[in-house]
Scaffold this active site. Structure first.
Site, PDB file in Angstrom:
ATOM      1  N   SER A 241       0.848  -1.195   0.000  1.00 36.31           N
ATOM      2  CA  SER A 241       0.000   0.000   0.000  1.00 36.31           C
ATOM      3  C   SER A 241       0.881   1.242   0.000  1.00 36.31           C
ATOM      4  CB  SER A 241      -0.913   0.003   1.229  1.00 36.31           C
ATOM      5  OG  SER A 241      -0.124   0.239   2.382  1.00 36.31           O
ATOM      6  N   LYS A 242       0.233   2.387   0.031  1.00 32.88           N
ATOM      7  CA  LYS A 242       0.914   3.692  -0.036  1.00 32.88           C
ATOM      8  C   LYS A 242       2.093   3.809   0.933  1.00 32.88           C
ATOM      9  CE  LYS A 242      -1.232   7.039  -2.629  1.00 32.88           C
ATOM     10  NZ  LYS A 242      -0.561   6.714  -3.880  1.00 32.88           N
ATOM     11  N   ARG A 243       1.946   3.207   2.123  1.00 35.32           N
ATOM     12  CA  ARG A 243       3.016   3.419   3.108  1.00 35.32           C
ATOM     13  C   ARG A 243       4.320   2.737   2.713  1.00 35.32           C
ATOM     14  NH1 ARG A 243       2.397  -1.232   6.504  1.00 35.32           N
ATOM     15  NH2 ARG A 243       0.612  -2.220   5.525  1.00 35.32           N
ATOM     16  N   HIS A 244       4.296   1.886   1.677  1.00 30.20           N
ATOM     17  CA  HIS A 244       5.545   1.263   1.215  1.00 30.20           C
ATOM     18  C   HIS A 244       6.193   2.055   0.081  1.00 30.20           C
ATOM     19  CE1 HIS A 244       3.096  -2.149   2.805  1.00 30.20           C
ATOM     20  NE2 HIS A 244       4.187  -2.271   3.516  1.00 30.20           N
ATOM     21  N   GLY A 245       5.706   3.262  -0.164  1.00 30.23           N
ATOM     22  CA  GLY A 245       6.216   4.050  -1.284  1.00 30.23           C
ATOM     23  C   GLY A 245       5.072   4.245  -2.270  1.00 30.23           C
TER      24      GLY A 245
END
Ligand code: GLU
Length: 463
Positions: A241-245
């Site tokens: 998801s977004k928190r991984h880039g």
């Protein structure tokens, strides 16, 4: 010609969002498989969900595919333009008793599911309207008349043999009450019409496959072969998801990643060839096979991607790199960079840059008329103390020594400083920065005219 049909794969995204890493990986595997076998790659937009499909997503998916260089041989096809084909297939199935009208209301269906649950069975459609011979009516749907016994078996090219008892599959809806065909019907009709031989997709579709195989058979077609690829996880093993880039592929373009690095990274998400990490596109095409797609989820690692990108930046032809840098320099306000300077600078800068954004940052001082002075560089190195050093260096430059480096060493000696002491103020004067390639390299990139001009400006600023 007889024998096995030519390989034909497809990538059929639903344009309800941008192209994400998972979708791009699916597209790449289909593209590589087709290219490896000298087959054909079909691009199709599954835009039957009119409420959620948007033209802007169609455009952004097409742009992302183009950026990655995944060219298609057929398409883009739009499901929204193929409604007649779907309706004809449904008509055909109604005509030969492979489908039937169902009049069950939402309340009916809810009651059927509750009754099934109460009897300890899977909550599913009861088959109530299957044998009633009903016709079209307001609010009615068309359902598939699935087999009640036996099993549907297929040999997944990644997961191996899979078997599902047919009585576990309820009669799925082919036509909704609003007259629109469902995903299952449209996807099967398309795969038949387009002659798809291999369906490579995410394993979130495994459970759809037996149902679709039954539909292929009901439409008198041989089902394609299926390969379901495990999902992609983030570095913390959670769902990507977004928190991984960034998750949208096109964001990687604006962040300064090279398509070759992205392709290399995407290919390695689930596929391997020994422990090789770096693959050119041609190597990927030559080596790709479904036998080497792993059975367990793969992990996306942003640092690995940065390292790959760094590798590709260092191994891209300098003229091509200069072209790629254009939008990134524009973002820094440099509209028409001097190409000669840029070509001279880049070989000294690539080892410092992991992205094109960073590369543009490192190239900036050479392309501006005057370097932008970073406050810290100025405060530390452009001081009253450094003024005589800069003046002496300027005088030396004016005297045009045949070889700069020995002359600078002499100069340092004469000034009573270590040669290294000359570099930080010179670097600050020439680039406005505390970090750059070696000062002699900087001088070579700028050429003696600009070196002298910048030294003069720095000295003047110290008056
Ligand atoms: N439109 C479907 C999706 O984006 C395609 C699934 C398939 O490959 O059949 O998930």
């Amino acid at each position: 010609m007889s024998g096995t049909p030519r390989v034909k794969t497809r990538f059929p995204p639903s344009p309800t969002g941008a192209l994400h890493l998972g979708g791009a990986r699916t597209a790449l595997f289909n593209w590589l498989f087709a290219r490896h076998h000298g087959g054909s790659f079909v691009f199709r937009l599954e835009d039957t969900d009119r409420a959620r499909s948007k033209d802007e997503y169609v455009t952004s998916i097409i742009d992302a595919m183009a950026w990655l260089g995944m060219n298609y041989d057929e398409g883009p096809f739009y499901q929204s333009k193929r409604n007649e084909r779907y309706l004809a297939a449904i008509e055909h199935m109604l005509g030969n008793a492979k489908a039937y009208w169902c009049h069950c209301s939402p309340e009916d269906l809810e009651a059927q599911r509750a009754a099934a649950s109460a009897a300890g069975k899977k909550p599913m459609y009861s088959g109530k309207c299957r044998e009633l011979g009903l016709g079209q009516a307001k609010g009615a749907v068309v359902r598939f008349r699935g087999p009640l016994d036996g099993a549907t078996v297929f040999d997944d090219l990644v997961k191996g043999p899979i078997s599902v008892a047919n009585n576990e599959l309820d009669d799925l809806i082919l036509l909704r009450s609003d007259g629109s065909p469902t995903y299952h019907l449209a996807v099967v009709v398309d795969d038949i019409d387009m002659g798809i031989t291999h369906v490579i997709r995410g394993d979130d579709h495994v459970s759809n496959t037996p149902r679709q195989i039954l539909l292929f058979k009901a439409l008198d077609a041989t089902p394609p072969l299926f390969a379901h690829v495990p999902m992609i996880l983030g570095a913390d093993k959670g769902k990507l998801s977004k928190r991984h880039g960034a998750t949208a592929v096109i964001d990687y373009e604006t962040e300064g990643f090279l398509p070759a690095a992205m392709l290399n990274m995407l290919a390695r998400l689930g596929w391997s060839h020994g422990d090789q990490e770096i693959f050119s596109v041609q190597e990927l095409i030559d080596l790709f096979s479904l036998e080497h797609v792993g059975k367990s989820p793969s992990v996306f690692d942003q640092d690995k991607l940065l390292n790959l990108n760094h590798h590709y930046i260092q191994h891209t032809d300098i003229a091509k790199l200069a072209d790629m840098l254009t939008p990134f320099l524009r973002n820094l306000g440099i509209e028409q960079p001097d190409r000669t300077t840029l070509l001279a600078a880049l070989p000294h800068l690539t080892q410092r840059a992991r992205t094109l954004v960073e590369l543009a940052h490192w190239a900036e001082p050479y392309l501006l008329d005057e370097p932008k002075m970073e406050a810290e560089a100025k405060a530390k190195f452009l001081t009253a103390e450094s003024k005589p050093l800069l003046q002496a260096a300027l005088d030396l430059m004016e005297s045009q020594p045949p070889q700069l480096e020995p002359a600078m060493k002499e100069l340092a000696k004469a000034l009573g400083v270590k040669p290294g002491a000359l570099f930080p103020p010179l670097r600050a004067a020439l680039t406005g920065r505390q970090a750059s390639p070696g000062v002699y390299e900087v001088m070579a990139i700028l050429g003696s005219q600009r070196v002298k001009k910048r030294l003069k400006q720095a000295i003047d600023s110290l008056r």
